[in-house]
Design a protein around this motif. Structure first.
Motif, PDB file in Angstrom:
ATOM      1  N   LEU A   8      45.137  35.838  25.499  1.00  0.00           N
ATOM      2  CA  LEU A   8      43.795  36.381  25.682  1.00  0.00           C
ATOM      3  C   LEU A   8      43.354  36.364  27.143  1.00  0.00           C
ATOM      4  N   GLY A   9      43.846  35.375  27.901  1.00  0.00           N
ATOM      5  CA  GLY A   9      43.470  35.298  29.304  1.00  0.00           C
ATOM      6  C   GLY A   9      43.862  36.528  30.094  1.00  0.00           C
ATOM      7  N   CYS A  10      44.954  37.202  29.683  1.00  0.00           N
ATOM      8  CA  CYS A  10      45.367  38.423  30.376  1.00  0.00           C
ATOM      9  C   CYS A  10      44.335  39.528  30.209  1.00  0.00           C
ATOM     10  N   ILE A  11      43.752  39.607  29.021  1.00  0.00           N
ATOM     11  CA  ILE A  11      42.734  40.629  28.761  1.00  0.00           C
ATOM     12  C   ILE A  11      41.442  40.269  29.482  1.00  0.00           C
ATOM     13  N   GLU A  12      40.981  39.044  29.244  1.00  0.00           N
ATOM     14  CA  GLU A  12      39.720  38.616  29.854  1.00  0.00           C
ATOM     15  C   GLU A  12      39.831  38.569  31.376  1.00  0.00           C
ATOM     16  N   GLY A  13      40.984  38.057  31.890  1.00  0.00           N
ATOM     17  CA  GLY A  13      41.177  37.961  33.330  1.00  0.00           C
ATOM     18  C   GLY A  13      41.188  39.316  34.008  1.00  0.00           C
ATOM     19  N   SER A  14      41.876  40.284  33.389  1.00  0.00           N
ATOM     20  CA  SER A  14      41.915  41.636  33.957  1.00  0.00           C
ATOM     21  C   SER A  14      40.520  42.237  34.009  1.00  0.00           C
ATOM     22  N   PHE A  15      39.776  42.087  32.913  1.00  0.00           N
ATOM     23  CA  PHE A  15      38.415  42.617  32.863  1.00  0.00           C
ATOM     24  C   PHE A  15      37.552  41.985  33.956  1.00  0.00           C
ATOM     25  N   ARG A  16      37.654  40.654  34.108  1.00  0.00           N
ATOM     26  CA  ARG A  16      36.810  39.959  35.077  1.00  0.00           C
ATOM     27  C   ARG A  16      37.139  40.341  36.513  1.00  0.00           C
ATOM     28  N   VAL A  17      38.416  40.438  36.831  1.00  0.00           N
ATOM     29  CA  VAL A  17      38.798  40.733  38.215  1.00  0.00           C
ATOM     30  C   VAL A  17      38.321  42.120  38.632  1.00  0.00           C
ATOM     31  N   PHE A  18      38.552  43.122  37.789  1.00  0.00           N
ATOM     32  CA  PHE A  18      38.147  44.484  38.167  1.00  0.00           C
ATOM     33  C   PHE A  18      36.624  44.651  38.177  1.00  0.00           C
ATOM     34  N   THR A  19      35.928  44.020  37.231  1.00  0.00           N
ATOM     35  CA  THR A  19      34.464  44.137  37.235  1.00  0.00           C
ATOM     36  C   THR A  19      33.855  43.342  38.389  1.00  0.00           C
ATOM     37  N   GLN A  20      34.464  42.224  38.768  1.00  0.00           N
ATOM     38  CA  GLN A  20      33.961  41.478  39.911  1.00  0.00           C
ATOM     39  C   GLN A  20      34.206  42.248  41.206  1.00  0.00           C
ATOM     40  N   ALA A  21      35.338  42.941  41.281  1.00  0.00           N
ATOM     41  CA  ALA A  21      35.593  43.795  42.449  1.00  0.00           C
ATOM     42  C   ALA A  21      34.487  44.844  42.584  1.00  0.00           C
ATOM     43  N   ASN A  22      34.040  45.396  41.457  1.00  0.00           N
ATOM     44  CA  ASN A  22      32.918  46.344  41.472  1.00  0.00           C
ATOM     45  C   ASN A  22      31.662  45.692  42.045  1.00  0.00           C
ATOM     46  N   GLU A  23      31.413  44.427  41.661  1.00  0.00           N
ATOM     47  CA  GLU A  23      30.227  43.732  42.153  1.00  0.00           C
ATOM     48  C   GLU A  23      30.292  43.531  43.664  1.00  0.00           C
ATOM     49  N   PHE A  24      31.469  43.204  44.166  1.00  0.00           N
ATOM     50  CA  PHE A  24      31.609  43.040  45.617  1.00  0.00           C
ATOM     51  C   PHE A  24      31.389  44.366  46.339  1.00  0.00           C
ATOM     52  N   LEU A  25      31.863  45.454  45.753  1.00  0.00           N
ATOM     53  CA  LEU A  25      31.650  46.773  46.357  1.00  0.00           C
ATOM     54  C   LEU A  25      30.160  47.123  46.366  1.00  0.00           C
ATOM     55  N   ARG A  26      29.474  46.858  45.270  1.00  0.00           N
ATOM     56  CA  ARG A  26      28.020  47.125  45.210  1.00  0.00           C
ATOM     57  C   ARG A  26      27.282  46.310  46.266  1.00  0.00           C
ATOM     58  N   ALA A  27      27.688  45.044  46.400  1.00  0.00           N
ATOM     59  CA  ALA A  27      27.026  44.173  47.387  1.00  0.00           C
ATOM     60  C   ALA A  27      27.234  44.674  48.809  1.00  0.00           C
ATOM     61  N   ALA A  28      28.316  45.405  49.038  1.00  0.00           N
ATOM     62  CA  ALA A  28      28.597  45.970  50.359  1.00  0.00           C
ATOM     63  C   ALA A  28      27.964  47.347  50.527  1.00  0.00           C
ATOM     64  N   GLY A  29      27.182  47.765  49.532  1.00  0.00           N
ATOM     65  CA  GLY A  29      26.512  49.056  49.607  1.00  0.00           C
ATOM     66  C   GLY A  29      27.402  50.228  49.259  1.00  0.00           C
ATOM     67  N   GLU A  30      28.505  49.960  48.571  1.00  0.00           N
ATOM     68  CA  GLU A  30      29.435  51.014  48.185  1.00  0.00           C
ATOM     69  C   GLU A  30      29.404  51.234  46.677  1.00  0.00           C
ATOM     70  N   GLU A  31      29.944  52.371  46.269  1.00  0.00           N
ATOM     71  CA  GLU A  31      30.029  52.681  44.852  1.00  0.00           C
ATOM     72  C   GLU A  31      31.115  51.848  44.191  1.00  0.00           C
ATOM     73  N   PRO A  32      30.897  51.432  42.942  1.00  0.00           N
ATOM     74  CA  PRO A  32      31.964  50.714  42.236  1.00  0.00           C
ATOM     75  C   PRO A  32      33.184  51.607  42.067  1.00  0.00           C
TER      76      PRO A  32
END
Length: 330
Positions: free
Chosen positions: A15-39
């Motif tokens: 299950l960690g592979c599913i949850e981990g993949s989801f978290r990493v890509f969605t967190q990358a989106n959050e970092f992009l938003r924080a930098a003023g960029e589109e997810p």
């Protein structure tokens, strides 16, 4: 925006592979938003049907969509599925033509840990490099002889297909993909956020050599046992041929066929495994351990040790010695 399809397979999924993949890509989106960029990532769970899958009898994962309803995606993530691999592949066979079809349309495909068995079953890594959990090496080689297995690698990138090594090393592949689809600063932020060591490229230090004895050649098994019982001695191929009354040519041929190692390679792996245990469990110095496993040439021993484990003897001892005291609390 990249469409990420995380497969929701049947079976004993990590299950960690599913949850981990989801978290990493969605967190990358959050970092992009924080930098003023589109997810960058649109992440979906994709199933063979719309039926929710229950993992470990406790956790339910509901697909967002079915493969029949998803016309195009950019990246397919295949999580690890444990169990009898013939059954795993049979239970998830409906994914395979869809994966091939999406790949033909330009989608990239990444397997995590033993998800490599499903990736290999798709045929997309025939003639290409692929990694998986080091413990699954013999089975994978037997099932997929046309794939170039590289079990010491943390990540493979074969221009459209990716794989990761064992267990949590899938996080290193996810960081690699984040960097590839965004830029390094985002990958570094994810590395720090999830406390993942970035740029790891080898799982050699984690490999525990057990000896390849799952074969029908009783004579070769006897020779293997002899090597393992006498690793502290200077064992040569000529000594083995004399001791076991077998020709060198026959010994080399049968040994390689049974174990996938030459006799010399096997002797080296047994000695290095013994050296690893010495570094893990004692305070003996490098020279003492070297002599105990039958080496006298310091440079040759250090070179072979690093080639086998990815670490120097000093680095390995510092990292894995059980008697190294913990830092004092403040």
């Amino acid at each position: 925006m990249k469409h990420i399809s995380i497969l929701i397979p049947k079976g004993a999924v990590a299950l960690g592979c599913i949850e981990g993949s989801f978290r990493v890509f969605t967190q990358a989106n959050e970092f992009l938003r924080a930098a003023g960029e589109e997810p960058m990532f649109n992440v979906q769970f994709v199933g063979m049907t719309d039926q929710a899958q229950v993992y470990d009898r406790l956790f339910t994962v509901q697909p967002d969509t079915r493969i029949a309803d998803l016309r195009k995606t950019d990246l397919i993530i295949i999580p690890a599925v444990n169990g009898d691999m013939d059954e795993v592949i049979a239970d998830n066979e409906a994914f395979l033509p869809w994966i091939r079809q999406q790949h033909a349309r330009g989608a990239e495909v990444a397997s995590l840990c033993v998800g490599a068995f499903l990736l290999a079953a798709s045929g997309l890594v025939d003639g290409k490099k692929c990694s998986t959990h080091w413990l699954s090496e013999p089975l994978f080689r037997d099932m997929f002889p046309n794939v170039e297995l590289v079990p010491d690698r943390i990540i493979t990138d074969e221009k459209g297909t990716y794989s990761s090594g064992g267990a949590n090393s899938f996080y290193n592949l996810l960081l690699h993909l984040v960097e590839k689809f965004t830029y390094r600063d985002v990958a570094i932020l994810c590395s720090k956020y999830f406390a993942i060591e970035i740029d790891r490229d080898s799982q050699s230090a984690f490999i525990m050599f057990k000896g390849q004895k799952d074969h029908p050649d009783d004579s070769v098994r006897e020779i293997q046992s002899y090597i393992e019982s006498n690793f502290a001695e200077r064992i040569t191929v000529d000594q083995l041929t004399s001791h076991f009354a077998i020709s060198r040519r026959s010994l080399e041929r049968r040994f390689k066929k049974a174990t996938r190692n030459t006799v010399t390679e096997y002797i080296q792996r047994v000695k290095i495994e013994a050296a690893k245990k010495g570094f893990e469990t004692s305070r003996k110095n490098i020279t003492e351990v070297m002599f105990e496993v039958g080496y006298t040439d310091n440079k040759a021993f250090r070179t072979l040790f690093k080639r086998t484990t990815g670490l120097s003897p000093v680095e390995y001892r510092k990292k894995y010695n059980r008697e190294v005291p913990l830092p004092a609390r403040n």
